[in-house]
Design a protein around this motif. Sequence first.
Motif, PDB file in Angstrom:
ATOM      1  N   GLU A  46       7.980 106.900  61.948  1.00  0.00           N
ATOM      2  CA  GLU A  46       7.019 105.800  61.827  1.00  0.00           C
ATOM      3  C   GLU A  46       7.318 104.901  60.632  1.00  0.00           C
ATOM      4  N   PHE A  47       7.562 105.503  59.484  1.00  0.00           N
ATOM      5  CA  PHE A  47       7.853 104.721  58.277  1.00  0.00           C
ATOM      6  C   PHE A  47       9.160 103.952  58.451  1.00  0.00           C
ATOM      7  N   GLN A  48      10.190 104.605  58.990  1.00  0.00           N
ATOM      8  CA  GLN A  48      11.488 103.954  59.184  1.00  0.00           C
ATOM      9  C   GLN A  48      11.379 102.794  60.175  1.00  0.00           C
ATOM     10  N   ALA A  49      10.669 103.007  61.283  1.00  0.00           N
ATOM     11  CA  ALA A  49      10.516 101.953  62.285  1.00  0.00           C
ATOM     12  C   ALA A  49       9.778 100.745  61.694  1.00  0.00           C
ATOM     13  N   GLN A  50       8.731 100.990  60.940  1.00  0.00           N
ATOM     14  CA  GLN A  50       7.994  99.895  60.301  1.00  0.00           C
ATOM     15  C   GLN A  50       8.890  99.142  59.328  1.00  0.00           C
ATOM     16  N   TYR A  51       9.692  99.891  58.575  1.00  0.00           N
ATOM     17  CA  TYR A  51      10.588  99.281  57.590  1.00  0.00           C
ATOM     18  C   TYR A  51      11.617  98.381  58.275  1.00  0.00           C
ATOM     19  N   TYR A  52      12.295  98.895  59.309  1.00  0.00           N
ATOM     20  CA  TYR A  52      13.309  98.103  60.011  1.00  0.00           C
ATOM     21  C   TYR A  52      12.689  96.924  60.740  1.00  0.00           C
ATOM     22  N   ASN A  53      11.518  97.107  61.335  1.00  0.00           N
ATOM     23  CA  ASN A  53      10.863  96.019  62.060  1.00  0.00           C
ATOM     24  C   ASN A  53      10.378  94.910  61.141  1.00  0.00           C
ATOM     25  N   SER A  54      10.229  95.205  59.853  1.00  0.00           N
ATOM     26  CA  SER A  54       9.779  94.188  58.904  1.00  0.00           C
ATOM     27  C   SER A  54      10.930  93.336  58.376  1.00  0.00           C
ATOM     28  N   GLN A  55      12.164  93.648  58.778  1.00  0.00           N
ATOM     29  CA  GLN A  55      13.332  92.910  58.301  1.00  0.00           C
ATOM     30  C   GLN A  55      13.936  92.093  59.452  1.00  0.00           C
ATOM     31  N   PRO A  56      13.696  90.793  59.466  1.00  0.00           N
ATOM     32  CA  PRO A  56      14.168  89.947  60.568  1.00  0.00           C
ATOM     33  C   PRO A  56      15.690  89.969  60.745  1.00  0.00           C
ATOM     34  N   ASP A  57      16.444  90.072  59.649  1.00  0.00           N
ATOM     35  CA  ASP A  57      17.903  90.074  59.767  1.00  0.00           C
ATOM     36  C   ASP A  57      18.414  91.338  60.453  1.00  0.00           C
ATOM     37  N   VAL A  58      17.764  92.471  60.215  1.00  0.00           N
ATOM     38  CA  VAL A  58      18.145  93.721  60.878  1.00  0.00           C
ATOM     39  C   VAL A  58      17.850  93.633  62.369  1.00  0.00           C
ATOM     40  N   LEU A  59      16.676  93.135  62.717  1.00  0.00           N
ATOM     41  CA  LEU A  59      16.312  93.004  64.132  1.00  0.00           C
ATOM     42  C   LEU A  59      17.226  92.017  64.858  1.00  0.00           C
ATOM     43  N   GLU A  60      17.561  90.928  64.197  1.00  0.00           N
ATOM     44  CA  GLU A  60      18.457  89.944  64.806  1.00  0.00           C
ATOM     45  C   GLU A  60      19.827  90.556  65.090  1.00  0.00           C
ATOM     46  N   ASP A  61      20.330  91.347  64.155  1.00  0.00           N
ATOM     47  CA  ASP A  61      21.625  91.997  64.332  1.00  0.00           C
ATOM     48  C   ASP A  61      21.588  93.010  65.477  1.00  0.00           C
ATOM     49  N   GLU A  62      20.513  93.789  65.565  1.00  0.00           N
ATOM     50  CA  GLU A  62      20.391  94.779  66.632  1.00  0.00           C
ATOM     51  C   GLU A  62      20.236  94.112  68.001  1.00  0.00           C
ATOM     52  N   ARG A  63      19.473  93.055  68.057  1.00  0.00           N
ATOM     53  CA  ARG A  63      19.302  92.344  69.331  1.00  0.00           C
ATOM     54  C   ARG A  63      20.613  91.713  69.789  1.00  0.00           C
ATOM     55  N   ALA A  64      21.425  91.277  68.843  1.00  0.00           N
ATOM     56  CA  ALA A  64      22.717  90.672  69.170  1.00  0.00           C
ATOM     57  C   ALA A  64      23.746  91.708  69.602  1.00  0.00           C
ATOM     58  N   SER A  65      23.488  92.979  69.377  1.00  0.00           N
ATOM     59  CA  SER A  65      24.438  94.033  69.738  1.00  0.00           C
ATOM     60  C   SER A  65      24.719  94.086  71.230  1.00  0.00           C
ATOM     61  N   VAL A  66      23.806  93.606  72.047  1.00  0.00           N
ATOM     62  CA  VAL A  66      24.054  93.546  73.494  1.00  0.00           C
ATOM     63  C   VAL A  66      25.300  92.702  73.752  1.00  0.00           C
ATOM     64  N   ASP A  67      25.428  91.588  73.057  1.00  0.00           N
ATOM     65  CA  ASP A  67      26.585  90.714  73.246  1.00  0.00           C
ATOM     66  C   ASP A  67      27.772  91.135  72.380  1.00  0.00           C
ATOM     67  N   THR A  68      27.529  91.411  71.104  1.00  0.00           N
ATOM     68  CA  THR A  68      28.632  91.672  70.181  1.00  0.00           C
ATOM     69  C   THR A  68      29.262  93.043  70.357  1.00  0.00           C
ATOM     70  N   PHE A  69      28.512  94.019  70.818  1.00  0.00           N
ATOM     71  CA  PHE A  69      29.045  95.372  70.986  1.00  0.00           C
ATOM     72  C   PHE A  69      29.251  95.717  72.458  1.00  0.00           C
ATOM     73  N   CYS A  70      28.226  95.585  73.262  1.00  0.00           N
ATOM     74  CA  CYS A  70      28.295  96.027  74.659  1.00  0.00           C
ATOM     75  C   CYS A  70      29.148  95.108  75.532  1.00  0.00           C
TER      76      CYS A  70
END
Length: 85
Positions: A46-70
């Motif tokens: 719970e704490f980790q998820a809240q922490y990562y979700n509060s960082q827009p740059d982390v979320l943007e990078d993870e969302r882009a992984s569909v294109d950049t990684f997959c």
Amino acid sequence: MFEAECQYLNGTERVRYVERHIHNREQYEHFDSDVGLYVADTALGEFQAQYYNSQPDVLEDERASVDTFCRHNYRVFTPFVTERK
């Protein structure tokens, strides 16, 4: 432990990226590109998820992984995904 997985449905038209975080053989949080956020699976996550979700740059990078990684690695993964007997 960290584990990333690409799920290909209908080639590269429908791609899902899932990232799992595991501690002591228990998944405590995960990122799912269909949801677009980190989701806590246990109280530890719970704490980790809240922490990562509060960082827009982390979320943007993870969302882009569909294109950049997959999608980027689709041709590398294809023989292992589609040609197994």
